[in-house]
Design a protein around this motif. Sequence first.
Motif, short mmCIF file in Angstrom:
data_model
loop_
_atom_site.label_atom_id
_atom_site.label_comp_id
_atom_site.label_asym_id
_atom_site.label_seq_id
_atom_site.Cartn_x
_atom_site.Cartn_y
_atom_site.Cartn_z
N GLU A 233 1.01 -1.28 0.06
CA GLU A 233 -0.08 -0.01 -0.03
C GLU A 233 0.81 1.30 0.06
O GLU A 233 0.47 2.30 -0.86
N GLN A 235 3.88 1.50 -1.33
CA GLN A 235 4.57 1.89 -2.53
C GLN A 235 3.46 2.36 -3.30
O GLN A 235 3.73 2.91 -4.34
N GLN A 236 2.22 1.68 -3.47
CA GLN A 236 1.25 2.24 -4.30
C GLN A 236 1.07 3.70 -4.02
O GLN A 236 0.79 4.48 -5.11
N PHE A 237 1.19 4.29 -2.76
CA PHE A 237 0.75 5.61 -2.57
C PHE A 237 1.75 6.21 -3.21
O PHE A 237 1.50 7.57 -3.76
N LYS A 239 3.53 5.58 -5.76
CA LYS A 239 3.34 5.58 -7.39
C LYS A 239 2.31 6.51 -7.67
O LYS A 239 2.56 7.11 -8.60
N GLU A 240 1.20 6.73 -6.76
CA GLU A 240 0.14 7.39 -7.30
C GLU A 240 0.30 8.94 -6.87
O GLU A 240 -0.26 9.81 -7.47
N HIS A 241 1.39 9.16 -6.45
CA HIS A 241 1.63 10.64 -5.63
C HIS A 241 2.88 11.07 -5.95
O HIS A 241 3.86 11.12 -4.98
N ASN A 248 1.41 17.10 -5.03
CA ASN A 248 1.28 16.06 -4.40
C ASN A 248 2.25 16.35 -2.99
O ASN A 248 1.78 16.02 -1.90
#
Length: 557
Positions: A233, A235-237, A239-241, A248
Amino acid sequence: MQSENKACAKCQSQFTIESDDFSFYQKIGVPAPTLCPTCRLKRRMFVRNFRTLYKRPSSKSGKAIISMYHEEQPFPVLSMEEWYADDWDALEYGKDFDFSRPFFEQYKELDSMVPRCGLIVNNSVDCGYCNLCNRSSNCYFVFGCIDNEYCDYGHSVWNCRESMDCLFLFRSEYCYECINVLESNNLLYCQECESCAESIGLFDCRGCVNCIGCVGLRNKSYCIFNQQVTREEYQQFLKEHPLSDPANIEYILSEQKKLRQIVPTPHLFGSHNIDVSGNYIYNAKNVHSGFNIKSGENSKFGFIVRKMVESYDCNFCLDIENCYETLFSQPNGIRFSHLVLDSSDITYSQFCLNSNHLFGCAGLRKKDYCILNKQYTKEEYEELVPKIIEHMKSTGEWGEFFPITNAPYAYNESTVGEYFPLSREEALEQGYAWKDDIPAMLGQENARIEDMSGYDFAALKDKIFACTSCSRNYRFIEHEIGFYRRFNLPLPIKCFFCRHQARMDTRIPPDLYHRTCMCREDTHSHKGACVNEFETSYAPERAEIVYCEKCYQAEIV
Ligand SMILES: [Zn+2]
Ligand SMILES: [Zn+2]
Ligand SMILES: [Zn+2]
């Protein structure tokens, strides 16, 4: 001796001299002060200028140099190489002490003749545009740059590597836009953090790794806005920001700010302390009214000192012992002095290096037993100094730092204006000088920052931009572009001065207020509201929820 209440001779506010203070003054051989601690700090700061720089000719060679002194100053100003050269000797300016005149008047005369160095860059290599720089290499635009390598743009950066745009950074590397951070690495946009790594936008965290936008956490990893997440989660954050989009960064910092309104704040920031008061104090014992002290013992009224032992009233100092009313000096027995390095037993002197037993001297290197830059024998010196001190007692000068009329700066040129900002009108009203024509490069821009993309230095190196806030021109150096590339950061749209000011604006002023713990919960071993009292830099009208040490420790885990 009993403690004594006094009215400050400058601002008339009441201040207390504690019985311990009298023992210190007696030991160091000075009378109790006549000004309150803040007025003493301001008076010292008048002789210091970190970042108001002028382009002017060297008084020796005529070649253009960068200098913290305006051309209108009476004393000669040399380039660093010229000042450190062996073809001149500051003893040539030596004078006999005149017992019919005040000391400060005679010192000012000496001081207006002895050459000064345009920028102070001592024992350092490749540190362009740095000032008050010691034992550093490959740094650029760092003011108060001590024991650093590859640091750019900052103030009070000590023992650091590869960091940019930081304020009060200590023993850290790969940090960017950090304030009051120590023993950390790979931190971006963090404040009041210790021993953290690989994190973004933290506030008051310790021992945290891989966290984003958290407040008041200890020894956590993979937390976002104080919520535990999984590694995936997290790393996903990221990637999205991506941080390359300033929106961001803004989002992370605004969420962190919201958390700061509900997470309690300690009454002082610091660690490993016994019996201390002030703010930002570490590894200290019996250190009081201290601000930004990295370690210390039995000291008071320190302001930005790396190691402070048995000393009072010192600021911007490295490692000091038995010092009083002194700036940017080290290590031992320095009183009423400014910029005295690797020296001991120095009184009322400035810009002296590797010397001992000096009184009222300027610009000396490797000298002992001098008064007003005149050489004496040990015996002569020891006989004459007590007589001068007696004379200074009769003129009311002994025990006072150099008066601000001796300082070569107006209010807004000196460090006092940086730390205690006043408007032009306020400064003039309070009787301070003001400088209207502080230079800034304007109108030379040949590119727009919004048209730039990527981290190609070849495309950027000849470009000059205008700050989006103050229009001042700025440009990039290769090292900083590499840093932005490493962390995928946006290129700054503001000049160094505006970035620095924004960091300075987040500081809590070095004042102390007597307050009561704000913990209202029926926990933490108290029933109803906590009644513990403490000294804190957080003014009562501020929004932060300020807790006593006990409640804070119980709450922050
Ligand atoms: Zn005062
Ligand atoms: Zn600007
Ligand atoms: Zn409490």
